[in-house]
Design an enzyme around this catalytic site. Structure first.
Site, short mmCIF file in Angstrom:
data_model
loop_
_atom_site.label_atom_id
_atom_site.label_comp_id
_atom_site.label_asym_id
_atom_site.label_seq_id
_atom_site.Cartn_x
_atom_site.Cartn_y
_atom_site.Cartn_z
N GLY A 96 -28.79 21.14 6.75
CA GLY A 96 -29.19 22.27 5.92
C GLY A 96 -28.98 23.64 6.54
O GLY A 96 -29.09 24.65 5.86
N GLY A 98 -26.19 24.58 8.32
CA GLY A 98 -24.78 24.92 8.52
C GLY A 98 -24.28 24.65 9.93
O GLY A 98 -23.35 25.30 10.41
N SER A 100 -22.65 22.10 11.17
CA SER A 100 -21.28 21.58 11.32
C SER A 100 -20.26 22.71 11.15
O SER A 100 -19.27 22.77 11.87
CB SER A 100 -21.02 20.43 10.34
OG SER A 100 -21.28 20.85 9.03
N ALA A 101 -20.52 23.62 10.22
CA ALA A 101 -19.60 24.76 10.04
C ALA A 101 -19.66 25.70 11.24
O ALA A 101 -18.64 26.23 11.68
CB ALA A 101 -19.95 25.52 8.76
N ALA A 102 -20.88 25.89 11.77
CA ALA A 102 -21.01 26.76 12.95
C ALA A 102 -20.22 26.16 14.12
O ALA A 102 -19.56 26.87 14.89
CB ALA A 102 -22.48 26.93 13.33
N ASP A 143 -20.27 27.22 3.61
CA ASP A 143 -20.85 27.14 4.96
C ASP A 143 -19.93 27.80 5.99
O ASP A 143 -20.38 28.59 6.83
CB ASP A 143 -21.09 25.68 5.35
CG ASP A 143 -22.27 25.09 4.62
OD1 ASP A 143 -22.72 25.68 3.62
OD2 ASP A 143 -22.76 24.01 5.04
C1 MEV Z 1 -24.08 22.17 2.26
O1 MEV Z 1 -24.59 23.11 3.18
C2 MEV Z 1 -23.81 22.82 0.95
C3 MEV Z 1 -23.29 21.91 -0.16
O2 MEV Z 1 -23.29 22.69 -1.36
C4 MEV Z 1 -21.91 21.39 0.13
C5 MEV Z 1 -20.83 22.45 0.04
O3 MEV Z 1 -21.05 23.51 -0.53
O4 MEV Z 1 -19.72 22.16 0.51
C6 MEV Z 1 -24.22 20.73 -0.39
#
Ligand code: MEV
Length: 307
Positions: A96, A98, A100-102, A143
């Protein structure tokens, strides 16, 4: 030694719906993941990020996929150029936020530094998006956009993505409550897709309502109507419950926050674990909600949006 960073994020409105081209609003948070890269005689990844118990084990598959996609996209072959990558930073990794994106953004920036590629933010964001495919399957891109650019953002997936900075009158305090549960983004996103395919008419109605809600939320943020922002967050949580991405721990935290005076609260990000976010303008309210949640044995994070 080469180095790169990526911000964590909190989605205020529109997670999951954003995958289907609906708008969403998210804010980067100041906590970051840092990646360093140094020459080595073999490839090695050392993960020193602080994290919820079990996070790194549950997310191992996602992390490996993400790393492979990112390296392939950058045309980096670690057999020819073995390196040691070390991940650290103050972003507490859990679903929740972010994380993995970070991570993907920090690694992309660190490789840019290591190979003296001088990549700009757009290029870093593109690479990080590629990495996100390893975690979310069909990511919206929200993200990695937050992780790369920071700020409070309006985001709509498209060709090209619509990314706009939202200006608010002053930063607003929020509390995030951590369920301690880790979910797999790809699995939850896939489940929503199955549910949508099985109930197209119901989802059309939910989508129309959600789009209206996110547009109104932007107006409320820009005009500083805190009460309305909170009400819309509550409404957004209901929509997320309807599409099946909440869980009893998230609902409990949402209710605790509201009971203690939060103007609104909802799950944030993937759901089925991870974080809930509560709108708690002013330090006193932020502290009250944070203490109440901590007393129930959950970890919290106090931060601000629109900084
Ligand atoms: C995940 O942080 C957010 C989602 O909406 C997936 C996405 O946007 O790729 C669940």
């Amino acid at each position: 030694m080469a180095e790169g960073y990526g911000y964590g994020k909190v989605i205020l409105f529109g997670e999951h719906f954003v995958v289907y081209g609906l708008p969403a609003i998210a804010s980067a948070i100041s906590d970051t993941t840092i990646a360093t890269i140094e020459k080595s005689d073999k490839y090695e990844l050392v993960d020193n990020r602080p994290a919820t118990e079990g996070y790194k084990v549950t997310k191992k598959g996602e992390m490996d996929r993400s790393m492979k996609l990112l390296l392939d996209f950058m045309k980096i072959n670690l057999e020819n150029t073995p390196v040691k990558i070390t991940l650290s930073g103050n972003l507490f990794c859990t679903s929740g936020i972010g994380a993995s994106a970070a991570m993907a953004t920090s690694i992309a920036r660190a490789f840019s530094d290591y190979f003296k590629l001088n990549l700009n933010d757009e290029q870093i964001n593109r690479i990080s998006y590629e990495g996100e495919k390893g975690s979310a399957g069909t990511p919206s891109g929200i993200d990695n956009t937050c992780a790369t650019f920071g700020g409070l953002l309006w985001f709509r997936k498209g060709e090209p993505n619509q990314i706009e900075l939202i200006k608010i009158k002053k930063p607003i305090e929020i509390v995030m409550g951590n369920t301690g549960l880790t979910s797999e983004t790809k699995e939850v996103v896939d489940d929503v897709r199955k549910k949508k395919d099985a109930n197209p008419e119901e989802f059309d109605k939910i989508f129309a309502e959600e789009e209206k809600l996110v547009k109104e939320a932007r107006a409320a943020l820009e005009s500083g109507n805190l009460k309305r922002i909170g009400e819309l967050m509550n409404k957004n949580h209901e929509m997320l419950q309807k599409i099946g991405v909440s869980c009893k721990e998230l609902d409990f935290l949402v209710n605790m926050a509201r009971k203690n005076g939060a103007l609104g609260a909802k799950l944030t990000g993937t759901g089925r674990g991870g974080y809930m976010v509560a709108l708690t303008p002013g330090k006193a309210l932020q502290d009250r909600v944070a203490v109440a949640i901590e007393k129930e044995g959950f970890m919290i994070m106090k931060t601000k949006i629109g900084v």
